[in-house]
Design a protein around this motif. Structure first.
Motif, mmCIF file in Angstrom:
data_model
loop_
_atom_site.group_PDB
_atom_site.id
_atom_site.type_symbol
_atom_site.label_atom_id
_atom_site.label_comp_id
_atom_site.label_asym_id
_atom_site.label_seq_id
_atom_site.Cartn_x
_atom_site.Cartn_y
_atom_site.Cartn_z
ATOM 1 N N GLY A 461 0.827 -1.198 0.000
ATOM 2 C CA GLY A 461 0.000 0.000 0.000
ATOM 3 C C GLY A 461 0.859 1.245 0.000
ATOM 4 O O GLY A 461 1.818 1.376 -0.754
ATOM 5 N N GLY A 462 0.547 2.176 0.899
ATOM 6 C CA GLY A 462 1.291 3.429 0.991
ATOM 7 C C GLY A 462 2.578 3.331 1.776
ATOM 8 O O GLY A 462 3.213 4.357 2.077
ATOM 9 N N GLY A 463 2.996 2.115 2.136
ATOM 10 C CA GLY A 463 4.287 1.925 2.786
ATOM 11 C C GLY A 463 4.287 2.093 4.281
ATOM 12 O O GLY A 463 5.341 2.335 4.882
ATOM 13 N N HIS A 464 3.133 1.936 4.913
ATOM 14 C CA HIS A 464 3.069 2.157 6.359
ATOM 15 C C HIS A 464 4.012 1.242 7.132
ATOM 16 O O HIS A 464 4.667 1.676 8.075
ATOM 17 C CB HIS A 464 1.628 1.960 6.846
ATOM 18 C CG HIS A 464 0.631 2.829 6.158
ATOM 19 N ND1 HIS A 464 0.801 4.193 6.042
ATOM 20 C CD2 HIS A 464 -0.531 2.540 5.521
ATOM 21 C CE1 HIS A 464 -0.221 4.704 5.373
ATOM 22 N NE2 HIS A 464 -1.036 3.728 5.041
ATOM 23 N N VAL A 465 4.096 -0.028 6.714
ATOM 24 C CA VAL A 465 4.990 -0.972 7.402
ATOM 25 C C VAL A 465 6.424 -0.798 6.915
ATOM 26 O O VAL A 465 7.354 -0.642 7.717
ATOM 27 C CB VAL A 465 4.527 -2.428 7.163
ATOM 28 C CG1 VAL A 465 5.506 -3.404 7.836
ATOM 29 C CG2 VAL A 465 3.125 -2.643 7.694
ATOM 30 N N GLY A 466 6.610 -0.826 5.609
ATOM 31 C CA GLY A 466 7.957 -0.802 5.044
ATOM 32 C C GLY A 466 8.757 0.429 5.405
ATOM 33 O O GLY A 466 9.967 0.338 5.675
ATOM 34 N N ILE A 467 8.118 1.588 5.417
ATOM 35 C CA ILE A 467 8.849 2.824 5.723
ATOM 36 C C ILE A 467 9.315 2.829 7.178
ATOM 37 O O ILE A 467 10.444 3.240 7.487
ATOM 38 C CB ILE A 467 7.969 4.049 5.408
ATOM 39 C CG1 ILE A 467 7.872 4.217 3.884
ATOM 40 C CG2 ILE A 467 8.531 5.312 6.053
ATOM 41 C CD1 ILE A 467 6.960 5.336 3.445
ATOM 42 N N VAL A 468 8.450 2.361 8.082
ATOM 43 C CA VAL A 468 8.859 2.290 9.493
ATOM 44 C C VAL A 468 10.028 1.320 9.652
ATOM 45 O O VAL A 468 11.000 1.608 10.356
ATOM 46 C CB VAL A 468 7.670 1.850 10.379
ATOM 47 C CG1 VAL A 468 8.140 1.672 11.825
ATOM 48 C CG2 VAL A 468 6.553 2.869 10.315
ATOM 49 N N LEU A 469 9.952 0.168 8.986
ATOM 50 C CA LEU A 469 11.026 -0.815 9.088
ATOM 51 C C LEU A 469 12.336 -0.260 8.532
ATOM 52 O O LEU A 469 13.406 -0.443 9.127
ATOM 53 C CB LEU A 469 10.631 -2.092 8.328
ATOM 54 C CG LEU A 469 9.490 -2.918 8.922
ATOM 55 C CD1 LEU A 469 9.137 -4.074 7.987
ATOM 56 C CD2 LEU A 469 9.867 -3.453 10.303
ATOM 57 N N SER A 487 -0.364 4.354 -4.734
ATOM 58 C CA SER A 487 0.053 4.061 -3.361
ATOM 59 C C SER A 487 1.574 4.050 -3.250
ATOM 60 O O SER A 487 2.145 4.601 -2.293
ATOM 61 C CB SER A 487 -0.509 2.705 -2.913
ATOM 62 O OG SER A 487 -1.919 2.727 -2.895
ATOM 63 N N LEU A 488 2.236 3.436 -4.237
ATOM 64 C CA LEU A 488 3.694 3.385 -4.199
ATOM 65 C C LEU A 488 4.322 4.759 -4.405
ATOM 66 O O LEU A 488 5.363 5.070 -3.828
ATOM 67 C CB LEU A 488 4.217 2.422 -5.273
ATOM 68 C CG LEU A 488 4.395 0.957 -4.882
ATOM 69 C CD1 LEU A 488 5.111 0.200 -5.970
ATOM 70 C CD2 LEU A 488 5.149 0.814 -3.564
ATOM 71 N N ILE A 489 3.699 5.586 -5.244
ATOM 72 C CA ILE A 489 4.221 6.937 -5.452
ATOM 73 C C ILE A 489 4.170 7.721 -4.141
ATOM 74 O O ILE A 489 5.120 8.438 -3.781
ATOM 75 C CB ILE A 489 3.441 7.666 -6.562
ATOM 76 C CG1 ILE A 489 3.738 7.022 -7.914
ATOM 77 C CG2 ILE A 489 3.807 9.145 -6.603
ATOM 78 C CD1 ILE A 489 2.930 7.598 -9.066
#
Length: 598
Positions: A461-469, A487-489
């Motif tokens: 999605g919008g990176g809620h998990v990946g960005i925090v990690l 979402s990726l943009i």
């Protein structure tokens, strides 16, 4: 209509932000061999054909040989037109592309990759229009609401048929031993059958009433007025052979950016009062219905090769009258013959076919059960509570283990605002719930991860998990995989604001990611996607931390059949599993089956 316009404006605005940072984009295509006038795999021929049709030279094109015996001279002879191409070995690909199935597009020296045929073709179309807004006919290839081939092949039978099944079926047909008499591939028969299904288009009620009025009055179809942009071939064709149906007239008008033909006279009272269910159905003109789309451009190189091979083998195409008609009709679309000429495709001039007797068609056009769509029992009543009750009555009960990291939490107040899910365009209450979910997932991943690990956030999605990690674990590399471009943009914008250097973005369906990794993560991957993520993790022998979707639609697909475990199959039917729509504990129950596989 306002909602649609708002969405399109938002999409163009976000894409413009990426366009402002003008950078060269590289298109990577697989190359195995040349057969007659096509380059294989067929996904490569399809991509090159679209580039020719759009007259697009915005990409630097690289061919990636799948074998070691392909030389520059061979590749040069295999290409047509003025398209400049370059050879590159797979080990020379950007690292992010090496994890993907080709075709793939990536901005030079960037971390944003698009992979898979449909995603790449849609991107080529959008970039062509952005570079030259006068090419509205190119943008129209994306269809109504710009959704043509947008759905994932894993869940959409139509996308799978166009993107995967037909190309593979034709490749197998062409490479089969010639001494063996080959039957028509089942996927070709399925396409023939779909071309015979009634068409549903936006605002089709008006067109169907016009058709009824013409049928009642015995009126001739209105002939579209051809503008200067029409090809000479199309003008001659329409002049000598006026459209034989209202559907054809509407399709020609759309191609030439003309208004669709109006009814000859004002609708009679009995026409206006006719129930929608009693109106005549519309016939297919192109692959998706009345209008020419990218689906036609995907299918044309494949069906062309199939027809050429069938003709050489002396096969009778009487069982494929609709495909033959479609093939002839597509050739009359402005730009198609020119693009075919650039790609050295010598299009066949097929005679108009008369259908075989109905009994013969039924025998020869049977489609295997696995390609049939499920017929849903609309009278079945089910839901989460009946399902859970049935499980409990049979001794199956959900059990909850203690939290693995009960005291671990993120101090959100000390983190940059771009790390917070609130930056992903969601309400305050939802952002708070998302923070609580992230606390749990990040805690579990932190406990598993070690320096140098590659962590994949599936359905990001919008990176809620990946960005925090990525922010919390700078010594690990994080990949965000998501099918929705917008979402990726948004995720990339947040990452750029944080200055993260350990994060990549891949717009692709799950099946197009084939790289190795250490930990897989998914938060609320909808419906069957959670099972697909677990399958990827098990195949890669990777650890995984997954929170299943709480409302996704669980349905049988080509990849999965539900229920998945022997124990569940003895108690639940597919209908029960399907009718719960994956809500709450039933989703966990279905997902737990995936854990049992391990």
């Amino acid at each position: 209509m306002d909602v649609v316009l708002c969405f399109l404006f938002q999409e163009l605005h976000l894409r413009k932000k990426m366009k402002d940072n003008v950078a060269e984009e590289h298109l990577y295509l697989a190359f195995s061999h040349q057969y007659r006038d096509s380059i294989f795999p067929l996904h490569t021929s399809i991509s090159l054909f679209l580039l020719s049709y759009c007259d697009c030279k915005l990409f630097k094109v690289f061919l990636v040989p799948t074998g070691e015996d392909v030389g520059d001279q061979c590749v040069t002879k295999s290409l047509a037109g003025d398209l400049e191409v370059h050879l590159i070995s797979r080990c020379q690909l950007p690292v992010v592309v090496q994890s993907c199935t080709l075709p793939a597009v990536v901005v030079k020296d960037d971390k944003f990759c698009r992979a898979g045929l449909s995603v790449v073709l849609r991107h080529i179309i959008q970039k062509t229009f952005e570079a030259d807004p006068s090419k509205k006919d190119v943008l129209e290839l994306l269809g109504f609401k710009k959704t043509c081939l947008k759905a994932c092949a894993e869940v959409s039978q139509w996308t799978r048929l166009c993107e995967i099944s037909i190309p593979l079926a034709v490749e197998r047909f062409l490479t089969a031993s010639p001494e063996h008499s080959q039957a028509i591939p089942p996927d070709i028969l399925l396409l023939e059958r779909k071309l015979g299904e009634p068409v549903r288009v936006h605002n089709d009620d008006k067109i169907r009433r016009q058709k009824l009025q013409q049928q009642k009055a015995g009126a001739k179809t209105a002939v579209p007025v051809l503008g200067e942009e029409a090809s000479e071939e199309l003008k001659a064709e329409v002049h000598e052979h006026p459209p034989s149906s209202l559907e054809l007239s509407v399709a020609f008008s759309k191609l030439l950016a003309q208004e669709a033909p109006e009814a000859i006279n004002r609708e009679a009272t009995h026409i206006r009062r006719t129930k929608t269910s009693d109106l005549p159905l519309l016939d297919h003109i192109f692959a998706e219905g009345l209008y020419f789309t990218v689906a036609d451009l995907v299918l044309l190189p494949c069906i062309h090769q199939f027809l050429v091979s069938s003709k050489k083998q002396g096969k009778n195409l009487v069982n494929l009258p609709l495909i033959s008609s479609w093939y002839r009709r597509v050739q009359e679309v402005p730009g198609v013959k020119k693009a075919a000429g650039k790609c050295n495709m010598e299009l066949l001039q097929l005679p108009e076919l008369v259908s075989a007797p109905e009994e013969q068609l039924q025998d020869s056009t049977s489609v295997p059960e696995e390609l049939e769509e499920d017929n849903e029992d609309n009278h079945f009543i089910g839901g989460p509570r009946p399902t859970m009750t049935k499980l409990m009555e049979n001794g199956i009960e959900a059990k909850f283990s203690p939290h693995p990291c009960p005291s671990w939490t993120l101090d959100w107040t000390s983190l940059p605002s771009a790390v917070s899910p609130g930056e992903g365009k969601m309400s305050r209450d939802r952002a708070l719930r998302k923070q609580q979910q992230l606390n749990n997932l990040v805690a579990a991943v932190t406990k598993l991860a070690k320096s140098g690990d590659l962590i994949v956030d599936f359905c990001s999605g919008g990176g809620h998990v990946g960005i925090v990690l990525a922010y919390m674990m700078p010594s690990c590399q994080v990949i965000l995989i998501e099918n929705k471009e917008l979402s990726l943009i948004r995720a990339k914008d947040r990452s750029d604001e944080l200055g993260l250097n350990n994060i990549w973005f891949i717009q692709a369906n799950l099946d197009y990611f084939n790289g190795s990794f250490n930990i897989g993560v998914a938060l609320h991957a909808c419906g069957v996607a959670t099972d697909m993520v677990m399958e990827h993790c098990l195949r890669a022998r990777a650890a995984f931390v997954i929170s299943p979707c709480c409302y996704g639609f669980i349905q049988n697909t080509v990849k999965f059949k539900y229920p998945r475990s022997h124990q569940f199959k003895e108690i639940l039917s597919y209908k029960v599993c399907k009718r719960t729509e994956g809500r709450c504990l039933c989703a966990v129950s279905c997902i737990s089956v995936g854990l049992l596989i391990k």
